[in-house]
Design a protein around this motif. Sequence first.
Motif, PDB file in Angstrom:
ATOM      1  N   THR A 249     -11.112  -6.462 -47.706  1.00  0.00           N
ATOM      2  CA  THR A 249      -9.979  -6.835 -46.871  1.00  0.00           C
ATOM      3  C   THR A 249     -10.542  -7.538 -45.643  1.00  0.00           C
ATOM      4  OG1 THR A 249      -7.902  -6.038 -45.883  1.00  0.00           O
ATOM      5  CG2 THR A 249      -9.862  -4.714 -45.472  1.00  0.00           C
ATOM      6  N   ASP A 250      -9.663  -8.086 -44.814  1.00  0.00           N
ATOM      7  CA  ASP A 250     -10.154  -8.701 -43.577  1.00  0.00           C
ATOM      8  C   ASP A 250      -9.742  -7.834 -42.401  1.00  0.00           C
ATOM      9  OD1 ASP A 250      -8.078 -10.828 -41.761  1.00  0.00           O
ATOM     10  OD2 ASP A 250      -7.326  -9.526 -43.352  1.00  0.00           O
TER      11      ASP A 250
ATOM     12  N   VAL B 295      -8.699 -15.147 -45.845  1.00  0.00           N
ATOM     13  CA  VAL B 295      -7.726 -14.093 -46.151  1.00  0.00           C
ATOM     14  C   VAL B 295      -7.250 -13.470 -44.851  1.00  0.00           C
ATOM     15  CG1 VAL B 295      -7.340 -11.892 -47.305  1.00  0.00           C
ATOM     16  CG2 VAL B 295      -8.773 -13.624 -48.401  1.00  0.00           C
ATOM     17  N   LEU B 296      -5.922 -13.459 -44.655  1.00  0.00           N
ATOM     18  CA  LEU B 296      -5.321 -12.819 -43.476  1.00  0.00           C
ATOM     19  C   LEU B 296      -3.960 -12.243 -43.857  1.00  0.00           C
ATOM     20  CD1 LEU B 296      -6.316 -15.957 -42.337  1.00  0.00           C
ATOM     21  CD2 LEU B 296      -6.027 -14.706 -40.207  1.00  0.00           C
ATOM     22  N   GLY B 297      -3.523 -11.240 -43.097  1.00  0.00           N
ATOM     23  CA  GLY B 297      -2.145 -10.816 -43.193  1.00  0.00           C
ATOM     24  C   GLY B 297      -1.235 -11.971 -42.815  1.00  0.00           C
TER      25      GLY B 297
ATOM     26  N   SER C 148     -12.152 -13.016 -41.309  1.00  0.00           N
ATOM     27  CA  SER C 148     -11.095 -13.743 -42.015  1.00  0.00           C
ATOM     28  C   SER C 148     -11.629 -15.003 -42.694  1.00  0.00           C
ATOM     29  CB  SER C 148      -9.984 -14.109 -41.037  1.00  0.00           C
ATOM     30  OG  SER C 148      -9.631 -12.997 -40.234  1.00  0.00           O
ATOM     31  N   ASN C 149     -12.731 -15.537 -42.183  1.00  0.00           N
ATOM     32  CA  ASN C 149     -13.252 -16.803 -42.710  1.00  0.00           C
ATOM     33  C   ASN C 149     -14.429 -16.619 -43.659  1.00  0.00           C
ATOM     34  OD1 ASN C 149     -14.967 -15.950 -40.571  1.00  0.00           O
ATOM     35  ND2 ASN C 149     -15.765 -18.029 -40.314  1.00  0.00           N
ATOM     36  N   LYS C 150     -14.623 -15.417 -44.171  1.00  0.00           N
ATOM     37  CA  LYS C 150     -15.771 -15.193 -45.066  1.00  0.00           C
ATOM     38  C   LYS C 150     -15.451 -15.645 -46.491  1.00  0.00           C
ATOM     39  CE  LYS C 150     -19.032 -11.767 -46.771  1.00  0.00           C
ATOM     40  NZ  LYS C 150     -19.517 -10.370 -46.742  1.00  0.00           N
TER      41      LYS C 150
ATOM     42  N   SER D 261      -2.636 -15.479 -47.759  1.00  0.00           N
ATOM     43  CA  SER D 261      -1.915 -14.731 -46.720  1.00  0.00           C
ATOM     44  C   SER D 261      -0.998 -13.761 -47.463  1.00  0.00           C
ATOM     45  CB  SER D 261      -1.104 -15.663 -45.806  1.00  0.00           C
ATOM     46  OG  SER D 261       0.024 -16.189 -46.477  1.00  0.00           O
ATOM     47  N   ASN D 262      -0.848 -12.567 -46.937  1.00  0.00           N
ATOM     48  CA  ASN D 262      -0.162 -11.523 -47.704  1.00  0.00           C
ATOM     49  C   ASN D 262       0.758 -10.682 -46.832  1.00  0.00           C
ATOM     50  OD1 ASN D 262      -2.999 -10.481 -46.812  1.00  0.00           O
ATOM     51  ND2 ASN D 262      -1.781  -8.628 -47.059  1.00  0.00           N
TER      52      ASN D 262
END
Length: 496
Positions: free
Chosen positions: A180-181, A240-242, A219-221, A83-84
Amino acid sequence: MAEATPSYFLTIDQGTSGTKALLFGTDGKLVTRYDKGHQQFYPQPGWVEHDPEEIYGNMVEAMRTVMESGGLTSEDIICISISNQRETALIWDKRTGKPVMNAVVWQCNRAEAICQDLSAHGYSQLVKDKTGLVLSPYFSAAKAKWIIDNCIEDDLGNYLFGNVDSYLVWKLTDGAVHSTDYSNASRTQLFNIHGLKWDEELLKLFGLETTMMPEVNPSNKVLGSTYEGLFSTPVPIAGVLGDSHAAFFGQCCTQRGRAKATYGTGSSVMMNIGDDPGKGTNKVVTSIGYAIDDEIVYVLEGNINCTGATIKWLVDDLELISSSKEAGILAASVEDNQGVYLVPAFVGLSAPYWNSDVRASITQLTRGTKKAHVVRAAEESIAYQIMDVVKAMEAESGIHLAELRVDGGPTRDNFLMQFQADMLDAEVTRNKIEELSATGAMYMGGLAMGTWNNLEEIEALRETEKTFSPKESEQWREKHYAGWTKAVNDLITANE
């Protein structure tokens, strides 16, 4: 001997002030964590930068440290999830991996003139229609244009653009994956949330090339694996998500009408509006909450520049209190704010005002004003700003908020949470898990890797720690909110 089955999730929560590495078990519970702060650079008033290489180095240190503390090796790790911090833009040379300059942080308003120029030429509505976002220096696009205009003189084909997630994945895979997602992409102001692709017209408008852009994925790749040599064996990267989207997912806001607020340096309020982005207004924005395979979930969102940062200002700069933990205690020591209102527009006001020019103010000070009243006004300003956003969302969606699910460090402040419930006239529910951004990314990683099969299994993991119910009258609420509204409007008017 049979190989051991990986049984821990390693999650990175890369935030505005630092990077956390967290280990979770397959029961979804936090095992241990390690935090590493990074420098904040302020080249000019209103400008904020981070060093991307410092952030990456801190991330690697944090991952290795937290694994060592748990006695784990890479063979024990199911996947790395991220998460970023969002909207923080950077461009790097794909030949060398070197950023062309420091990352331009989401709080930074250096691109204000770029947005004003585009607005003057009539592009505001075009940007809003395509991206769901208000034309603002808050988002990544204008920041990227500023970097290109000021730091790059050769062929743009040599460079890559991304937010922090893209840079970290690129580094972790030694340049093999530029990704990116959907959640991060939707916050760049370059992504068409209706067509679900980078928008050629917007890329041209902000001076970017298609070749610079990361591939957009659910997001779930499973994106790939860490490069050889980083750990004893490569580790998959998935989930990966914001950060605000990760917290939204971690709060299980997976049904239309559910909403959450993340309290951190700034704050993000999100409400699930389902699979239709709608038309939107200019007060709150529309983003992609998350994507699981082909399912896209849209959200209304309002972002606030300074919430926890306001309390940090009291501690570090004014030195009114020695730690943020004192804020709620001191605020509760007086009966009310004695008419004092603090509008924390240190870098302007974001949703629902979108005014980058105004600066912070404290109003209605008298000889009888004490330190506790100023601290209380700072605490209350956080709740008022959240309320501003919630009211705008309710007006747009037609949904009356019955419950706000909250997360982030400031939610441990019981005075603030009770005041928030009283102002919203809604229940405020604090999750038992404090690290919701990391948790949401971990859940996505678990979906990607098959640890959990559906949303129902994830929802069963959620644990509520405390619920704050409203206690005050409508008259009390209206009186307090009227004072806040006047303070904000007076500040905006004085700046015109």
